[in-house]
Scaffold this motif. Structure first.
Motif, PDB file in Angstrom:
ATOM      1  N   ASP A 191      -0.213  -7.712   3.857  1.00 18.50           N
ATOM      2  CA  ASP A 191      -1.353  -7.766   2.646  1.00 18.50           C
ATOM      3  C   ASP A 191      -2.449  -8.608   3.406  1.00 18.50           C
ATOM      4  O   ASP A 191      -2.284  -9.318   4.462  1.00 18.50           O
ATOM      5  CB  ASP A 191      -0.712  -8.178   1.613  1.00 18.50           C
ATOM      6  N   GLN A 192      -3.491  -8.780   2.489  1.00 15.02           N
ATOM      7  CA  GLN A 192      -4.550  -9.720   2.869  1.00 15.02           C
ATOM      8  C   GLN A 192      -4.260 -11.333   3.048  1.00 15.02           C
ATOM      9  O   GLN A 192      -5.139 -11.827   3.742  1.00 15.02           O
ATOM     10  CB  GLN A 192      -5.652  -9.392   1.719  1.00 15.02           C
ATOM     11  N   THR A 193      -3.151 -11.453   2.417  1.00 17.64           N
ATOM     12  CA  THR A 193      -2.738 -13.045   2.438  1.00 17.64           C
ATOM     13  C   THR A 193      -2.431 -13.557   4.008  1.00 17.64           C
ATOM     14  O   THR A 193      -2.626 -14.398   4.431  1.00 17.64           O
ATOM     15  CB  THR A 193      -1.839 -13.367   1.696  1.00 17.64           C
ATOM     16  N   GLN A 194      -2.137 -12.395   4.820  1.00 19.64           N
ATOM     17  CA  GLN A 194      -1.582 -12.627   6.181  1.00 19.64           C
ATOM     18  C   GLN A 194      -2.829 -12.678   7.125  1.00 19.64           C
ATOM     19  O   GLN A 194      -2.710 -13.185   8.416  1.00 19.64           O
ATOM     20  CB  GLN A 194      -0.777 -11.461   6.832  1.00 19.64           C
ATOM     21  N   ILE A 195      -4.338 -12.400   6.685  1.00 19.36           N
ATOM     22  CA  ILE A 195      -5.212 -12.231   7.416  1.00 19.36           C
ATOM     23  C   ILE A 195      -6.132 -13.642   7.508  1.00 19.36           C
ATOM     24  O   ILE A 195      -6.379 -14.132   6.433  1.00 19.36           O
ATOM     25  CB  ILE A 195      -6.135 -11.190   6.984  1.00 19.36           C
ATOM     26  N   ILE A 200     -11.477 -13.017   9.055  1.00 23.51           N
ATOM     27  CA  ILE A 200     -12.269 -12.383   7.792  1.00 23.51           C
ATOM     28  C   ILE A 200     -13.733 -12.933   8.178  1.00 23.51           C
ATOM     29  O   ILE A 200     -14.742 -11.933   8.119  1.00 23.51           O
ATOM     30  CB  ILE A 200     -11.792 -12.937   6.480  1.00 23.51           C
ATOM     31  N   ASN A 236     -14.213  -5.525   2.218  1.00 23.22           N
ATOM     32  CA  ASN A 236     -12.759  -4.992   1.349  1.00 23.22           C
ATOM     33  C   ASN A 236     -12.280  -3.814   1.738  1.00 23.22           C
ATOM     34  O   ASN A 236     -11.030  -3.759   1.964  1.00 23.22           O
ATOM     35  CB  ASN A 236     -13.438  -5.124  -0.032  1.00 23.22           C
ATOM     36  N   LEU A 239     -10.437  -4.087   5.225  1.00 23.00           N
ATOM     37  CA  LEU A 239      -9.401  -5.005   5.104  1.00 23.00           C
ATOM     38  C   LEU A 239      -8.144  -4.352   4.632  1.00 23.00           C
ATOM     39  O   LEU A 239      -6.972  -4.547   4.811  1.00 23.00           O
ATOM     40  CB  LEU A 239      -9.505  -6.491   4.300  1.00 23.00           C
ATOM     41  N   LYS A 240      -8.547  -3.534   3.724  1.00 26.33           N
ATOM     42  CA  LYS A 240      -7.555  -2.674   2.899  1.00 26.33           C
ATOM     43  C   LYS A 240      -6.917  -1.752   3.810  1.00 26.33           C
ATOM     44  O   LYS A 240      -5.736  -1.349   3.878  1.00 26.33           O
ATOM     45  CB  LYS A 240      -8.125  -1.948   1.854  1.00 26.33           C
ATOM     46  N   CYS A 243      -4.183  -3.280   5.993  1.00 23.94           N
ATOM     47  CA  CYS A 243      -2.987  -3.870   5.239  1.00 23.94           C
ATOM     48  C   CYS A 243      -2.049  -2.773   4.780  1.00 23.94           C
ATOM     49  O   CYS A 243      -2.455  -1.802   3.948  1.00 23.94           O
ATOM     50  CB  CYS A 243      -3.689  -4.698   4.084  1.00 23.94           C
ATOM     51  N   ASN A 246      -2.027  -1.601   0.980  1.00 22.52           N
ATOM     52  CA  ASN A 246      -3.221  -1.206   0.585  1.00 22.52           C
ATOM     53  C   ASN A 246      -3.655   0.322   0.931  1.00 22.52           C
ATOM     54  O   ASN A 246      -4.532   0.951   0.410  1.00 22.52           O
ATOM     55  CB  ASN A 246      -4.472  -1.917   0.849  1.00 22.52           C
TER      56      ASN A 246
END
Length: 297
Positions: A191-195, A200, A236, A239-240, A243, A246
């Motif tokens: 998920d985006q918390t790992q990026i 970013i 966005n 990034l999705k 992940c 997403n």
């Protein structure tokens, strides 16, 4: 006689064999370098060393699950033809079982594992000499789960791609579906918390430059605030796409992976995906030219 690091290096420089092989050869020959060279040649290891500079970018990945432990690994060969060889396939299984029971977590540790009186490094060297192509163990991953979690394992095209998913709960079917999705869609993050914030920021900067270049050619250029909103939207979306949670679920693109697993009262904890040869710069070979040159010799 004491086997020093300098002596091991000397033998390695002569034969190109692995450090462990050189150390064992010197131990067997009481530190006599010439006899150690002969020992390695007799074992087929020095012959294998001649192939050490070749590029092994083919082969197979594999995933093995046993109870609460799983290993995902890659064994490489020089051609996909050899990867279908029964001897190579048997080697894949032997290495996998050793990785599973040994508890190793890195390739370096794996090469030192003893199987039937030999290290995996020696077994691979002997396979190189026997099969006639460079055989290497490139990547090793070990994953352990809790009793209330489940693994999903999947291999595509016999092992060109191997994937493993780890989910909460005990729904093996959903776990297998996620492993298949991972193999097909190749997500980079859960998920985006790992990026990372740096990644970013870098992607945002690239997208901003692209948007500004596009804006230059517009008949009616957009104001800065509109460009910034457009960049945020593109970022966005991008990034999705990378992940797992997403991504549109491969079996039903109308729902995301997160929606699919949530609907089945579970959640993805982690995943792994290996693809044969990824990241290796392959050497382009002109086989016709090689054959023609050999005929001239």
């Amino acid at each position: 006689m004491a086997i020093t690091a300098q002596l091991v290096k000397q033998l390695r420089d002569i034969t190109g064999a692995g450090m462990l092989d050189c150390k064992k050869a010197l131990e067997q020959t009481d530190g006599d370098v010439e006899q150690a060279v002969t020992y390695l040649r007799e074992k087929g290891i020095a012959k294998a060393a001649k192939k050490a500079d070749r590029i092994a970018a083919e082969g197979l990945c594999n995933v093995i699950v046993d109870g609460n432990v799983a290993v995902v690994y890659e064994v490489n060969s020089e051609t996909d033809f050899v990867a279908k060889n029964t001897q190579f396939l048997a080697l894949i299984d032997k290495v996998g079982q050793a990785l599973l029971t040994s508890g190793v977590t890195t390739t370096e540790e794996a090469l030192a594992v003893i199987v039937e009186g030999k290290t995996i490094e020696i077994i691979l060297s002997e396979a190189t000499a026997t099969i006639g192509e460079k055989i290497t163990l490139r990547r090793v991953n070990r994953v352990e789960k809790k009793d209330d979690q489940v693994f999903g394992a999947y291999k595509h095209m016999g092992g060109r791609i191997a994937s493993l998913s780890l989910l909460n709960g005990n729904n093996e079917e959903v776990a297998k579906d996620i492993a298949m999705h991972v193999a097909a869609q190749n997500p980079k993050f859960l998920d985006q918390t790992q990026i990372s914030a740096d990644m970013i920021a870098s992607e945002k900067e690239i997208l901003l430059h692209q948007a500004l270049e596009e804006n230059k050619s517009e008949a009616k250029p957009k104001p800065q605030n509109i460009i910034e909103k457009m960049v945020e939207g593109r970022l966005n979306k991008q990034l999705k796409e990378i992940c797992l949670v997403n991504q549109p679920f491969v079996k039903n693109p109308d729902e995301t992976v997160e929606q699919y697993v949530s609907r089945n009262k579970t959640a993805v904890v982690s995943f792994l995906r290996l693809e044969v040869g990824e990241g290796i710069e392959k050497k382009e070979t002109d086989f016709a030219k090689e054959v023609a040159e050999q005929m001239k010799a």
